[in-house]
Design an enzyme around this catalytic site. Structure first.
Site, PDB file in Angstrom:
ATOM      1  N   SER A   1      -9.182   1.700   3.201  1.00 17.63           N
ATOM      2  CA  SER A   1      -8.410   2.449   2.236  1.00 17.63           C
ATOM      3  C   SER A   1      -7.343   1.628   1.514  1.00 17.63           C
ATOM      4  O   SER A   1      -6.747   2.090   0.546  1.00 17.63           O
ATOM      5  CB  SER A   1      -7.741   3.640   2.923  1.00 17.63           C
ATOM      6  OG  SER A   1      -6.830   3.208   3.936  1.00 17.63           O
TER       7      SER A   1
ATOM      8  N   SER B   1      -9.295  -0.468   7.382  1.00 20.00           N
ATOM      9  CA  SER B   1      -8.726  -0.324   6.040  1.00 20.00           C
ATOM     10  C   SER B   1      -7.983  -1.541   5.532  1.00 20.00           C
ATOM     11  O   SER B   1      -7.643  -1.609   4.353  1.00 20.00           O
ATOM     12  CB  SER B   1      -7.803   0.902   5.992  1.00 20.00           C
ATOM     13  OG  SER B   1      -8.562   2.073   6.156  1.00 20.00           O
TER      14      SER B   1
ATOM     15  N   LYS C   1       0.861  -1.187   0.000  1.00 21.07           N
ATOM     16  CA  LYS C   1       0.000   0.000   0.000  1.00 21.07           C
ATOM     17  C   LYS C   1       0.891   1.228   0.000  1.00 21.07           C
ATOM     18  O   LYS C   1       1.928   1.263   0.673  1.00 21.07           O
ATOM     19  CB  LYS C   1      -0.884  -0.018   1.241  1.00 21.07           C
ATOM     20  CG  LYS C   1      -1.844   1.169   1.367  1.00 21.07           C
ATOM     21  CD  LYS C   1      -2.668   1.041   2.643  1.00 21.07           C
ATOM     22  CE  LYS C   1      -3.689   2.164   2.775  1.00 21.07           C
ATOM     23  NZ  LYS C   1      -4.494   2.045   4.012  1.00 21.07           N
TER      24      LYS C   1
END
Length: 557
Positions: free
Chosen positions: A241, A265, A167
């Site tokens: 996210s 997330s 990420k």
């Protein structure tokens, strides 16, 4: 107390109306608008609720019983993976190992195939919106080095030669850590602890992948890098996210990825993309090299195709690094009992009205997962309902206040460079008062203390991960997206308490709805008992149907 969830009263807003709303929030009239918005959502009842004698400090997290097995977690994970034949057509870590060691496949060959697949899936008008930065030649060199080690019989770990993505909230030397923004362009000069441990294990890092801007929304849309699209149906959200961290694994580009979780997330995209996601105990995995966005509720952690994959990555990543203060005081991590499929004596805590506050097909699949656990010997203990309004506002105040503080300079200098949904949430974060934050920290202490007392009588608390399967992407509202608080609530309803208290939580696939979209089951445990969550997740996984998404690549054949 009866179960109650206050309805979300905020309207769905996009386009010019959303721009007007954001401009008003950031103007001299903003305080009036924001005050009405938060009051309509129930903040006044929370402000009046006494936290009792709780101080504004996190309640100490107990260490619990030591490991029942003396082996290090990495050895336990290696043993579990070696003993688990890969399911047909699932390119797990175990499948990679067998292809490398028995099938004569080279990591370089795999990486070349992956580069072709990435170009196909992540370019053009039908792109999935996964990668934000890659260096293919560096990846090939890493694969070549891994191949040499494998040929000589000296792999660095069970993950040597395994492709992984990060990420874009995690520092990787030589790459910008954009946090999903368009203005953070300076390359990191050093690896995060997570990236360093992956490299030391021989994992092949394919690149940095898409995320919600600054991780402030759970839907997976990004106005700068594009919407991350779900491989199960590209017209639907990945969740966020850690949006592309979930989608890349689901699409077959890697069996493992790194996400970060301040409010679901890791677990939300894991559920919506049909993979496994672990938010470990607060501080269990060091945050060194992860730019601070939400100090008190943030976690970095593993996502993967199967529970075995996630267990292996957890074993590698967990443990102090001598730099992260929160990570310093913790017991040794382990996977004691992980392979034991007999759940006699395990108590599953469930509040049925809360559990059933989700779409009917989500509830049905999750009840089937609970049945698999009870068939393995676990028992169900009914729990009282949570105070969702208190949990919501306590978490919202802490995470949005901290994000507003972390982005204060950027907002002052370049507010218009943020996406509209980020600006909306940052405005709410700035609107909270200092006494609100202290009030929230006191409630966090109280909620943690109460949860630990509850968990003296149960071993895990079980709910769906999300109240809905992947929502449709609002195509007409792209690239800016929309403000849709009912969708946010449906994605976060079962999520927040684990972030607030720091307790570990796992999302594991529990089947599919009628449209073929994945359903996730959520298991929350006591501090430092990740091994039990993974053990239970393994039982659910073996009782659950598995499919490949329509958008998927196979690189081992």
């Amino acid at each position: 107390m009866t179960y109650q969830r206050n309805p979300v009263k905020a309207p769905r807003v996009s386009g010019l109306a959303l721009k007007a709303l954001v401009n008003t929030m950031e103007s001299s009239l903003g305080a009036v608008v924001l005050d009405k918005l938060v009051k309509d959502s129930g903040i006044e009842r929370w402000r009046e609720l006494s936290p009792g004698d709780a101080p504004p400090l996190q309640h100490p997290l107990p260490h619990g019983a030591p490991a029942a097995e003396p082996q290090p977690a990495t050895e336990q994970a290696t043993r579990a993976i070696a003993a688990s034949p890969p399911p047909p057509e699932r390119e797990t870590v175990s499948a990679y190992l067998r292809a490398y060691r028995e099938g004569g496949l080279e990591p370089v060959t795999v990486v070349r195939r992956l580069h072709v697949a990435i170009e196909r899936l992540d370019s053009g008008k039908d792109r999935l919106g996964l990668f934000v930065a890659r260096k293919p030649e560096e990846v090939l060199r890493a694969a070549e080095a891994s191949g040499e080690r494998l040929r000589s019989g000296k792999p660095l770990s069970v993950l040597d030669g395994i492709p992984v993505v990060l990420k874009d909230e995690v520092d990787l030397a030589g790459f910008p850590t954009t946090l999903g923004t368009k203005f953070r362009t300076h390359a990191a000069t050093a690896d995060s602890t997570v990236a360093s441990r992956l490299k030391a294990a021989g994992a092949v890092i394919l690149g940095k992948v898409n995320m919600n801007e600054i991780g402030i929304n759970p839907i997976g849309l990004n106005p700068h890098h594009g919407a991350a699209r779900n491989p199960w149906n590209r017209g639907h959200m990945t969740g966020g996210s850690s949006s592309a961290s979930g989608a890349a694994v689901a699409a077959g580009l890697c069996p493992l990825s790194i996400g970060a979780d301040g409010g679901g997330s890791i677990r939300i995209p894991a559920a919506l993309c049909g993979i496994v996601g672990l938010k470990a105990t607060w501080g269990r995995i060091p945050e060194t090299g992860v730019p601070p966005l939400c100090w008190n509720v943030g976690h970095v952690g593993p996502m993967g195709l199967t529970v075995d994959d996630v267990a292996a990555l957890y074993a590698l990543l967990a443990g102090p690094d001598g730099q992260d203060l929160v990570a310093q005081m913790q017991p040794p991590h382990h996977l004691s009992g992980y392979e034991n499929m007999n759940l006699q004596g395990v108590r599953l805590g469930i509040c049925w009205p809360y559990f059933e506050d989700a779409a009917p097909e989500v509830v049905a699949r999750c009840k089937e997962a609970v049945k698999a656990l009870t068939h393995a010997g676990a028992t169900v203990v009914e729990l009282p309902p949570p105070d969702l309004n208190t949990v919501l506002w306590t978490h919202s105040c802490i995470i949005l206040s901290e994000m507003a503080a972390s982005m204060r300079q950027e907002v002052e200098e370049r507010a218009s460079d943020f996406g509209l949904d980020s600006r909306t949430n940052l405005a709410i974060g700035r609107h909270f008062r200092a006494i609100d934050l202290v009030h929230a920290l006191r409630h966090r202490h109280r909620l943690t203390r109460e949860l630990l007392a509850t968990m003296a009588n149960v071993d895990v608390i079980i709910t769906p991960t999300t109240a809905t399967t992947a929502p449709a992407i609002p195509e007409a509202a792209l690239p800016d997206g929309e403000s849709n608080l009912p969708v946010v609530d449906a994605l976060m309803r079962f999520i927040r308490l684990a972030n607030l208290t720091g307790c570990p939580a796992l999302s594991v696939p529990a089947g599919f709805d009628r449209a073929g979209l994945p359903v996730g089951l959520h298991l929350m445990g006591r501090p430092y008992e990740e091994h039990l969550l993974l053990r239970l997740g393994r039982v659910v996984e073996r009782a659950t149907e598995h499919r490949k998404p329509p958008t998927h690549v196979s690189v081992l054949r």
